[in-house]
Write a protein that holds these residues in place. Structure first.
Motif, PDB file in Angstrom:
ATOM      1  N   ILE A   8       4.198  -8.421   5.936  1.00 43.23           N
ATOM      2  CA  ILE A   8       5.424  -7.724   5.593  1.00 43.23           C
ATOM      3  C   ILE A   8       6.599  -8.351   6.332  1.00 43.23           C
ATOM      4  CG2 ILE A   8       6.673  -5.525   5.669  1.00 43.23           C
ATOM      5  CD1 ILE A   8       4.412  -5.582   3.671  1.00 43.23           C
ATOM      6  N   ASN A   9       7.595  -8.745   5.578  1.00 36.33           N
ATOM      7  CA  ASN A   9       8.829  -9.274   6.152  1.00 36.33           C
ATOM      8  C   ASN A   9       9.831  -8.126   6.259  1.00 36.33           C
ATOM      9  OD1 ASN A   9      11.156 -10.576   6.890  1.00 36.33           O
ATOM     10  ND2 ASN A   9      11.106 -12.089   5.233  1.00 36.33           N
ATOM     11  N   PHE A  10      10.107  -7.680   7.460  1.00 35.96           N
ATOM     12  CA  PHE A  10      11.003  -6.545   7.642  1.00 35.96           C
ATOM     13  C   PHE A  10      12.431  -6.845   7.194  1.00 35.96           C
ATOM     14  CE2 PHE A  10       7.509  -4.652   9.727  1.00 35.96           C
ATOM     15  CZ  PHE A  10       7.788  -3.303   9.940  1.00 35.96           C
ATOM     16  N   ASP A  11      12.767  -8.123   7.068  1.00 36.43           N
ATOM     17  CA  ASP A  11      14.088  -8.468   6.543  1.00 36.43           C
ATOM     18  C   ASP A  11      14.214  -8.085   5.068  1.00 36.43           C
ATOM     19  OD1 ASP A  11      14.936  -9.482   8.962  1.00 36.43           O
ATOM     20  OD2 ASP A  11      14.386 -11.554   8.486  1.00 36.43           O
ATOM     21  N   ASP A  12      13.077  -7.867   4.409  1.00 35.47           N
ATOM     22  CA  ASP A  12      13.070  -7.477   3.002  1.00 35.47           C
ATOM     23  C   ASP A  12      12.988  -5.962   2.817  1.00 35.47           C
ATOM     24  OD1 ASP A  12      13.277 -10.048   1.910  1.00 35.47           O
ATOM     25  OD2 ASP A  12      11.114 -10.393   2.081  1.00 35.47           O
ATOM     26  N   ILE A  13      13.008  -5.217   3.938  1.00 34.86           N
ATOM     27  CA  ILE A  13      12.992  -3.751   3.871  1.00 34.86           C
ATOM     28  C   ILE A  13      14.419  -3.228   4.014  1.00 34.86           C
ATOM     29  CG2 ILE A  13      12.244  -1.613   4.993  1.00 34.86           C
ATOM     30  CD1 ILE A  13       9.714  -3.014   5.858  1.00 34.86           C
ATOM     31  N   ASP A  14      14.777  -2.315   3.137  1.00 36.45           N
ATOM     32  CA  ASP A  14      16.054  -1.607   3.235  1.00 36.45           C
ATOM     33  C   ASP A  14      15.780  -0.120   3.355  1.00 36.45           C
ATOM     34  OD1 ASP A  14      18.100  -3.743   2.871  1.00 36.45           O
ATOM     35  OD2 ASP A  14      17.070  -4.007   0.955  1.00 36.45           O
ATOM     36  N   VAL A  15      16.564   0.547   4.184  1.00 33.79           N
ATOM     37  CA  VAL A  15      16.384   1.977   4.411  1.00 33.79           C
ATOM     38  C   VAL A  15      17.678   2.707   4.081  1.00 33.79           C
ATOM     39  CG1 VAL A  15      16.932   1.730   6.872  1.00 33.79           C
ATOM     40  CG2 VAL A  15      15.673   3.736   6.092  1.00 33.79           C
ATOM     41  N   ARG A 131       0.059   1.218  -2.824  1.00 31.28           N
ATOM     42  CA  ARG A 131      -1.036   1.653  -1.959  1.00 31.28           C
ATOM     43  C   ARG A 131      -2.188   0.661  -1.884  1.00 31.28           C
ATOM     44  NH1 ARG A 131      -1.524   7.966  -3.943  1.00 31.28           N
ATOM     45  NH2 ARG A 131       0.627   8.549  -3.445  1.00 31.28           N
ATOM     46  N   ASP A 132      -2.465  -0.035  -2.971  1.00 33.37           N
ATOM     47  CA  ASP A 132      -3.619  -0.944  -3.000  1.00 33.37           C
ATOM     48  C   ASP A 132      -3.271  -2.368  -2.574  1.00 33.37           C
ATOM     49  OD1 ASP A 132      -5.279   1.101  -3.880  1.00 33.37           O
ATOM     50  OD2 ASP A 132      -4.885   0.685  -5.992  1.00 33.37           O
ATOM     51  N   ARG A 133      -2.005  -2.604  -2.261  1.00 36.01           N
ATOM     52  CA  ARG A 133      -1.616  -3.935  -1.798  1.00 36.01           C
ATOM     53  C   ARG A 133      -2.117  -4.149  -0.375  1.00 36.01           C
ATOM     54  NH1 ARG A 133       4.660  -4.867  -3.455  1.00 36.01           N
ATOM     55  NH2 ARG A 133       4.339  -6.664  -2.083  1.00 36.01           N
ATOM     56  N   LYS A 134      -2.799  -5.257  -0.155  1.00 36.08           N
ATOM     57  CA  LYS A 134      -3.331  -5.559   1.163  1.00 36.08           C
ATOM     58  C   LYS A 134      -2.233  -6.180   2.019  1.00 36.08           C
ATOM     59  CE  LYS A 134      -8.082  -6.241  -0.437  1.00 36.08           C
ATOM     60  NZ  LYS A 134      -9.234  -7.178  -0.509  1.00 36.08           N
ATOM     61  N   VAL A 135      -1.799  -5.411   3.011  1.00 33.60           N
ATOM     62  CA  VAL A 135      -0.699  -5.838   3.863  1.00 33.60           C
ATOM     63  C   VAL A 135      -1.106  -5.725   5.331  1.00 33.60           C
ATOM     64  CG1 VAL A 135       1.141  -5.299   2.218  1.00 33.60           C
ATOM     65  CG2 VAL A 135       0.261  -3.499   3.711  1.00 33.60           C
ATOM     66  N   ASP A 136      -0.361  -6.429   6.185  1.00 33.20           N
ATOM     67  CA  ASP A 136      -0.726  -6.443   7.606  1.00 33.20           C
ATOM     68  C   ASP A 136      -0.406  -5.127   8.301  1.00 33.20           C
ATOM     69  OD1 ASP A 136       2.023  -6.995   7.289  1.00 33.20           O
ATOM     70  OD2 ASP A 136       2.137  -7.962   9.252  1.00 33.20           O
ATOM     71  N   ILE A 137       0.570  -4.388   7.780  1.00 26.79           N
ATOM     72  CA  ILE A 137       0.907  -3.074   8.307  1.00 26.79           C
ATOM     73  C   ILE A 137       0.843  -2.080   7.157  1.00 26.79           C
ATOM     74  CG2 ILE A 137       2.622  -1.694   9.552  1.00 26.79           C
ATOM     75  CD1 ILE A 137       3.957  -4.312  10.401  1.00 26.79           C
ATOM     76  N   PRO A 138      -0.030  -1.079   7.208  1.00 28.21           N
ATOM     77  CA  PRO A 138      -0.103  -0.125   6.097  1.00 28.21           C
ATOM     78  C   PRO A 138       1.256   0.512   5.816  1.00 28.21           C
ATOM     79  CG  PRO A 138      -1.962   0.170   7.580  1.00 28.21           C
ATOM     80  CD  PRO A 138      -1.025  -0.793   8.256  1.00 28.21           C
ATOM     81  N   TRP A 139       1.556   0.672   4.537  1.00 19.53           N
ATOM     82  CA  TRP A 139       2.844   1.235   4.133  1.00 19.53           C
ATOM     83  C   TRP A 139       3.095   2.595   4.773  1.00 19.53           C
ATOM     84  CZ3 TRP A 139       5.623  -2.446   2.058  1.00 19.53           C
ATOM     85  CH2 TRP A 139       5.012  -3.438   1.284  1.00 19.53           C
ATOM     86  N   LYS A 140       2.032   3.405   4.897  1.00 18.88           N
ATOM     87  CA  LYS A 140       2.233   4.740   5.450  1.00 18.88           C
ATOM     88  C   LYS A 140       2.632   4.683   6.922  1.00 18.88           C
ATOM     89  CE  LYS A 140      -2.662   5.798   6.519  1.00 18.88           C
ATOM     90  NZ  LYS A 140      -3.776   6.741   6.236  1.00 18.88           N
ATOM     91  N   TYR A 141       2.203   3.631   7.636  1.00 18.73           N
ATOM     92  CA  TYR A 141       2.615   3.485   9.027  1.00 18.73           C
ATOM     93  C   TYR A 141       4.074   3.049   9.116  1.00 18.73           C
ATOM     94  CZ  TYR A 141      -1.988   4.272  11.028  1.00 18.73           C
ATOM     95  OH  TYR A 141      -3.166   4.857  11.429  1.00 18.73           O
TER      96      TYR A 141
END
Length: 237
Positions: A8-15, A131-141
């Motif tokens: 997950i690239n946090f630069d691609d996350i917007d809140v 939900r089924d995407r395999k990522v290094d940090i779970p989305w819920k976290y």
């Protein structure tokens, strides 16, 4: 196909923090509002009519009555959302809020043990297609981290959590600094599922948040809250 987890690239996350009433948000955020609503509605509609065959009609007022809606986007797509509403326990309307229907008097006393300004956190939602995407940090976290950031930025004494046991949400809440008030409680609001009722208190959450190895990334994303509207904490038209 590679079995490695996506990083997950946090630069691609917007809140974003949105007002529940569409017109109370800047027009530039109306598209974000609409995408967030669809993410929430599609996820919970499937919960009621896919996971459970119920005749529940999901009402938009669950969305529109909220003080704030936290919306998380990854590469332009809404992947998670949570609702927030602030109440003060001295206000006679607070204990009668429908959120607290499953909470008994003893549990509610535990919630207000350190102060009466309460942040109701509800509708913890991760989009089904993520939900089924395999990522290094779970989305819920990731969503949980931003929920804690929102709480720590508030002036409230405690934040609520009614967390589904079957999804491991109670355990995750404790890992985030939450304090269990009641565990394995059948909840009508969740089709009889067992839930853990959690209180989040400022001191405990702050200690755990600072130990979270991802917290600098959460902070960096939070610094650009609402994009160019980040300076407007309470959004108005």
């Amino acid at each position: 196909m590679s079995s490695e987890n996506e990083i997950i690239n946090f630069d691609d996350i917007d809140v974003y923090l949105l007002n529940g009433i569409k017109r109370n948000n800047p027009k530039a955020l109306h598209g974000i509002y609409q995408q967030t609503f669809q993410c929430w509605y599609n996820t919970w509609n499937h919960y009621y009519h896919g996971e459970y065959e119920t005749d529940v009609k999901l009402s938009s007022t669950e969305f529109t009555r909220q003080d704030e809606i936290l919306a998380l986007f990854y590469k332009g797509e809404c992947f998670a959302t949570t609702f927030f509403k602030e109440v003060n326990w001295d206000d006679e309307t607070a204990p009668l809020d429908s959120y607290f229907n499953p909470w008994n008097e003893e549990v509610m006393e535990g919630l207000i043990a350190r102060g009466k300004n309460i942040l109701i956190c509800s509708q913890f939602t991760v989009a089904r297609n993520f939900r089924d995407r395999k990522v290094d940090i779970p989305w819920k976290y990731i969503l949980s981290g931003f929920n804690m950031k929102r709480f720590l930025e508030s002036e409230t004494d405690a934040m609520t959590g009614t967390m589904r046991v079957s999804k491991g949400m109670g355990r995750m809440s404790v890992e985030a600094g939450g304090t269990p008030l009641a565990t394995n409680v059948p909840c009508k609001d969740h089709e009889g599922e067992l839930v853990d009722m959690i209180a989040f208190f400022q001191n405990e959450v702050r200690v755990v948040y600072k130990k979270n190895p991802w917290h600098p990334k959460f902070d960096k994303v939070w610094d650009r809250l609402n994009g160019k509207f980040k300076s407007q904490w309470k959004l108005v038209a």
